[in-house]
Design an enzyme around this catalytic site. Structure first.
Site, PDB file in Angstrom:
ATOM      1  NE  ARG A   1      34.433  45.994  45.769  1.00 32.85           N
ATOM      2  CZ  ARG A   1      33.949  45.836  44.526  1.00 32.85           C
ATOM      3  NH1 ARG A   1      33.890  46.853  43.691  1.00 32.85           N
ATOM      4  NH2 ARG A   1      33.515  44.666  44.135  1.00 32.85           N
TER       5      ARG A   1
ATOM      6  CG  ASN B   1      29.409  47.076  42.198  1.00 37.71           C
ATOM      7  OD1 ASN B   1      29.716  47.515  43.299  1.00 37.71           O
ATOM      8  ND2 ASN B   1      30.099  46.109  41.608  1.00 37.71           N
TER       9      ASN B   1
ATOM     10  CG  HIS C   1      36.165  42.527  40.158  1.00 34.48           C
ATOM     11  ND1 HIS C   1      35.809  43.629  40.909  1.00 34.48           N
ATOM     12  CD2 HIS C   1      35.703  42.780  38.919  1.00 34.48           C
ATOM     13  CE1 HIS C   1      35.168  44.508  40.147  1.00 34.48           C
ATOM     14  NE2 HIS C   1      35.096  44.007  38.926  1.00 34.48           N
TER      15      HIS C   1
ATOM     16  CD  GLU D   1      29.146  44.323  38.814  1.00 35.34           C
ATOM     17  OE1 GLU D   1      29.284  43.881  37.666  1.00 35.34           O
ATOM     18  OE2 GLU D   1      29.059  45.537  39.059  1.00 35.34           O
TER      19      GLU D   1
ATOM     20  CD  GLU E   1      32.390  48.070  40.634  1.00 31.32           C
ATOM     21  OE1 GLU E   1      31.886  48.362  39.521  1.00 31.32           O
ATOM     22  OE2 GLU E   1      32.981  46.998  40.865  1.00 31.32           O
TER      23      GLU E   1
ATOM     24  CE1 TYR F   1      29.912  52.190  37.264  1.00 33.19           C
ATOM     25  CE2 TYR F   1      29.049  50.071  37.943  1.00 33.19           C
ATOM     26  CZ  TYR F   1      30.091  50.962  37.870  1.00 33.19           C
ATOM     27  OH  TYR F   1      31.313  50.648  38.405  1.00 33.19           O
TER      28      TYR F   1
HETATM   29  C1  FCB Z   1      31.106  46.851  36.849  1.00 32.22           C
HETATM   30  C2  FCB Z   1      32.370  46.079  37.135  1.00 32.22           C
HETATM   31  C3  FCB Z   1      33.620  46.907  37.092  1.00 32.22           C
HETATM   32  C4  FCB Z   1      33.595  47.932  35.991  1.00 32.22           C
HETATM   33  C5  FCB Z   1      32.299  48.716  36.002  1.00 32.22           C
HETATM   34  C6  FCB Z   1      32.204  49.791  34.956  1.00 32.22           C
HETATM   35  O1  FCB Z   1      30.136  45.981  36.348  1.00 32.22           O
HETATM   36  O2  FCB Z   1      32.286  45.468  38.405  1.00 32.22           O
HETATM   37  O3  FCB Z   1      34.711  46.043  36.995  1.00 32.22           O
HETATM   38  O4  FCB Z   1      33.841  47.348  34.778  1.00 32.22           O
HETATM   39  O5  FCB Z   1      31.208  47.842  35.864  1.00 32.22           O
END
Ligand code: FCB
Length: 475
Positions: A91, A315, A135, A180, A381, A317
């Site tokens: 991607r 995405n 992006h 995002e 992500e 985290y």
């Molecule tokens: C996300 C972004 C990506 C990267 C990660 C850690 O929010 O999409 O570009 O910075 O975080």
């Protein structure tokens, strides 16, 4: 500082061997401004991230994306690296200012040529391209005309999307409109931590709507041009109180439960309800009206935004931890979050300070697949920054392996629970320009020594190659 997450995975995440569904897609992700460099070559115009990085005090260490990973020149080697790591999907995003220096008008052939070469290289290596059209590197000229707070930007975006599709659409089947939009709108125009660095709740909410409109207009145009698969990528989190983070059944007060649902609406539903249902949640609309009025939401907009799409990209985290706090003012990135305190989870943290809670991903995927059964999910992500050290040609990033292992088990648990998750893309292929954090945060599977541009696969990259090879995790 390093942290280890092994042993913190709750019991419902299987510890033994785990097999993913047949045809599960494995790969990695990057973004144009974070890796390409060549900021002034072949007719590329300026983006808001060039301007923002040049503004003293905005990016750690004054770093910028002028050279980054020099991927613009090294793309063929990078694709070879991907092939050697066994990636099946990649991607990447297209830099809008390479295609239209000022954000409108005839496309720049040289800019399109770069992505044309990249796509061919990927296909030769048997790697499926997943193209993201936005992006975050908005042409500066469009920002000068109001950026995403201006309605016209949504129309410009759809024109640009069509121009990219016209060149790559014969070989690329999967198209993502936005990455995002919450971050673009609320960090770009709300708290100003990201480009363009504006700080106004009304602007942020207007930007969010125009981003959604740009998504709808471009999805419509791409579909009629023959795009096979359409995706919207959101930054998504499980929203939970500190107690709920580790125990979904934890008892919470009514006020805490309401705080959780309100933030879930601001983060997830603000984008998914319009895109998938053609409506804003009532609470979100009330916030919009309070800060921005409703004039910018024109008749027919929600119908336009509500285009049939195939996938929502997630995405993920970390979880978003909140609790009720009467009297607390709204956070600048969260208009509508009055009386809510943003907290953190009692969990090990990455170098970003982000709490590591893999079960948050399973719970999020299960909730989204229940709430929006009409659409498939894709992990676009997931990954972690740690303070990696290169010693004798190796990076022993056990912490990253643990992070990825835990989160893949979480994805698997969600799939077993009925969530329709089609693939997983690690963030990121390479260490890169981590926005306001500059180069100090390393998310890559591959270590980049910036002065020499040498790439060194970390232990996590070799581990991931084996995961892909066996379509699952070893015991
Ligand atoms: C996300 C972004 C990506 C990267 C990660 C850690 O929010 O999409 O570009 O910075 O975080």
């Amino acid at each position: 500082m390093t942290v280890t997450t092994r042993g913190t995975a709750p019991s419902y995440l299987t510890q033994g061997r785990v097999d993913f569904p047949e045809r599960f897609v494995w790969g990695a992700a990057t973004a144009s401004y974070q890796i390409e460099g060549a900021a002034k070559e072949d007719g590329r115009g300026r983006s808001i991230w060039d301007t923002f990085s040049d503004t003293p005090g905005k990016v750690f260490n004054g770093d910028n994306g002028e050279v980054a990973c020099d991927h613009y020149h090294r793309y063929a080697d990078d694709v070879r690296l991907m092939r050697d790591l066994g990636l099946r999907a990649y991607r990447f995003s297209v830099a809008w200012p390479r295609i239209q220096a000022d954000g409108s008008g005839a496309p720049n052939g040289l800019g399109l040529d770069f992505y044309d070469r990249l796509v061919d290289e990927l296909l030769d290596a048997d790697i499926t391209p997943y193209v993201t059209l936005y992006h975050w590197d908005l042409p500066q000229a469009l920002e000068d005309g109001g950026g995403w707070t201006a309605r016209d930007t949504a129309y410009r975006f759809a024109d640009y999307a069509v121009a990219v599709h016209a060149r790559l659409g014969d070989r690329v089947r999967s198209w993502t409109t936005l990455n995002e939009p919450w971050v673009s709108a609320f960090l770009g125009y709300g708290n100003g931590v990201h480009a363009p660095g504006r700080r106004d709740p009304g602007d942020a909410l207007r930007a969010a709507h125009h981003l959604l409109l740009g998504h709808g207009l471009s999805a419509q145009a791409l579909r009629s041009a023959g795009a096979e698969e359409l995706m919207l990528v959101i930054n998504s989190s499980l929203v939970a109180t500190p107690a709920q983070v580790h125990d979904p059944a934890a008892a919470v007060s009514e006020a805490d439960a309401a705080a959780v649902e309100r933030v879930h609406s601001l983060l997830n539903r603000q984008f998914l309800d319009p895109a998938l249902r053609g409506e804003y949640p009532a609470e979100v609309l009330a916030t919009v009206e309070r800060h921005a009025g409703l004039e910018h939401i024109q008749d027919g907009d929600l119908k336009t935004i509500n285009q049939p799409i195939d996938l929502v990209g997630i995405n993920y985290y970390n979880p978003c931890v909140v609790e009720a706090a009467p009297g607390e003012p709204a956070d600048a990135a969260w208009p509508g979050s009055e009386d809510v305190r943003f907290a953190t989870a009692d969990a090990p943290k990455t170098a970003m300070g982000w709490p590591i809670v893999p079960t948050g991903l399973s719970r999020l995927l299960l909730r989204l697949s229940q709430d929006y059964p009409e659409v498939g999910l894709f992990i676009t992500e997931n990954g972690a920054a740690f303070d990696d050290v290169l010693t004798e040609g190796r990076v022993h990033d056990e912490d990253r392996i643990s992070y990825l292992d835990g989160h893949l088990r979480a994805v698997h648990a969600a799939v077993e629970g009925g969530a329709d998750v089609r693939g997983y893309l690690a963030w990121s292929l390479l260490d890169n320009f981590e926005w306001a954090e500059g180069y100090r945060r390393r998310f890559g599977l591959v270590y980049v020594d910036y002065p020499t541009q040498t790439r060194t696969p970390k232990d996590s990259a070799l581990w991931y190659r084996d995961v892909i090879g066996r379509n699952g995790l070893a015991g």
